[in-house]
Design an enzyme around this catalytic site. Sequence first.
Site, short mmCIF file in Angstrom:
data_model
loop_
_atom_site.label_atom_id
_atom_site.label_comp_id
_atom_site.label_asym_id
_atom_site.label_seq_id
_atom_site.Cartn_x
_atom_site.Cartn_y
_atom_site.Cartn_z
N CYS A 23 14.97 53.03 14.28
CA CYS A 23 13.88 52.09 14.56
C CYS A 23 12.58 52.51 13.89
CB CYS A 23 13.60 52.05 16.06
SG CYS A 23 14.86 51.20 17.01
N ARG A 62 22.13 53.18 11.88
CA ARG A 62 22.02 51.88 11.22
C ARG A 62 20.72 51.20 11.65
NH1 ARG A 62 25.55 51.22 15.41
NH2 ARG A 62 25.12 49.46 16.79
N CYS A 64 17.83 48.92 13.05
CA CYS A 64 17.67 48.12 14.27
C CYS A 64 17.48 46.64 13.91
CB CYS A 64 16.44 48.62 15.02
SG CYS A 64 16.00 47.64 16.45
N CYS A 117 13.37 45.65 15.54
CA CYS A 117 12.13 46.01 14.83
C CYS A 117 12.29 45.97 13.32
CB CYS A 117 11.65 47.39 15.28
SG CYS A 117 12.78 48.72 14.88
N ASP A 159 -16.05 55.88 -18.44
CA ASP A 159 -16.26 54.46 -18.22
C ASP A 159 -17.71 54.18 -17.81
OD1 ASP A 159 -14.77 51.74 -17.60
OD2 ASP A 159 -16.23 52.07 -16.01
ZN LIG Z 1 14.08 48.94 16.87
#
Ligand SMILES: [Zn+2]
Length: 496
Positions: free
Chosen positions: A35, A64, A66, A69, A447
Amino acid sequence: MELPTPEACYRALQSRDARFDGLIFVGVRSTGIYCRPVCPARTPKFEHCRFFSSAAAAQEAGFRPCLRCRPETAPHLASWRGTSTSVSRALALIDAGALDGDGATVEKLAERLGLGERQLRRLFLQHLGASPLAVAQTRRVLFAKQLIHETRMPMTQIAIAAGFGSVRRFNETFRALFHRPPRELRRKTSTASPPAKEASVNLRLRYRSPYDWNSMLSFLQARAIPGMEVVEADTYARTVEIDGTIGSIEVSHLPRHQSLSVTILFPDVRALYTIVGRVRRLFDLGADIVTIDDHLARDPLLAPLVAERPGLRAPGGWDGFELAVRAILGQQITVTAARRLAAQLVSLHGRRVPPAYKIHPALTHVFPTAKHLAMAESIGLGMPAARLKSLKALAETVALDPNLFRPQGTIDNAVAQLRTIRGVGEWTAHYIALRAMREMDAFPSTDIGLLRGIARIDTNCITSANLEQRAESWRPWRAYAAQHLWTADSSRSLHA
Ligand SMILES: [Zn+2]
């Protein structure tokens, strides 16, 4: 930046602290999901959490993404992490597809950076906690996931757009990660509204707050090339050409979502990731701006400027060649005059945009390619012969070496290589390194706008040697200091 202690990470998670979004990812052992710190789900127990400094590291550890979110929507700050410019450069190359396709290897990638393969792996592990291949794989998964959630593109197109090579590989990857085929993710969470134009794709790109949108838009407006770019109603639109194919894009600000909204009208989905990457670069979405502002504000001279424009970004170049041409056209003349010349160049030499791929009616041409200008008998612009020659030399060099503006070696190497082009001096080389190669420590100290800007706040600092010395403490973000000084001197300036 080192990952904070697990306890500190956990506090960020408990308070859903948005300042850590994009810097910390949390893997939850009990669910196998990772997450963002801002995830609305119930905070897991501390002993179930593992913290990572990149999505790729979480994914490589077996977690893996989420579905609530959506880690793919975190700001892409990875390229600013750590002090390793080699890692930043490698990430830029991976973003450009350096590890996609069958012939692409980590060894070749390392070679392009002048490193050994083991050295590159070690740097990745140290700064991102993941291997280069895991980073490339995560990039594909997360981009595909964003397309699934935010667009109505067919799955076959998404597989191609995200660089999976085949639909089968795409399906297998998603089944392994989510235990279901990719299209089921869409049914569950899709929030996509029908696109305004049939063939267009609309995506949200998040940044780390604050973001000084007004300064960015004014910068682009002052330099907008008629026929190729339009700034209107708080929106920036331009034409794009990728590998000979033509389309256009439109970018606007969604301050409440801390995002830019990007609409892409382009006939080939394979170019989507490249286009998104260029938008991120042009609008400098990868900047860890809080860290940068804090650092610059330590200098009492810059502090008031930073306080006046928090979140000021250093605009990137859309394309290396285009940026370099703009820089040469802008030598010794005003921004307005340079714009007029550029408009002439575009209408004389740029290809026309097909009506179906015009996102705005005023967009008529794309920027000419290096190849075209190198072959053109006459460039046909009213400017000094010496500068016409250097334009031609630039076009010829880039036509022979299209990778000229890719990140490479060190900033000194980059500047030295650019300086071998006729008519490209120290100033132009630094300017190109800053905007096109995104060397965030580049600093064109001669510059005139910078010198005026610094003289206004420090009357003792009037030569470029003074300025260079003063700028030592602004490293490694001298480009942002330059942007503050230029913006402060916004009345009149000389750069492209
Ligand atoms: Zn999440």
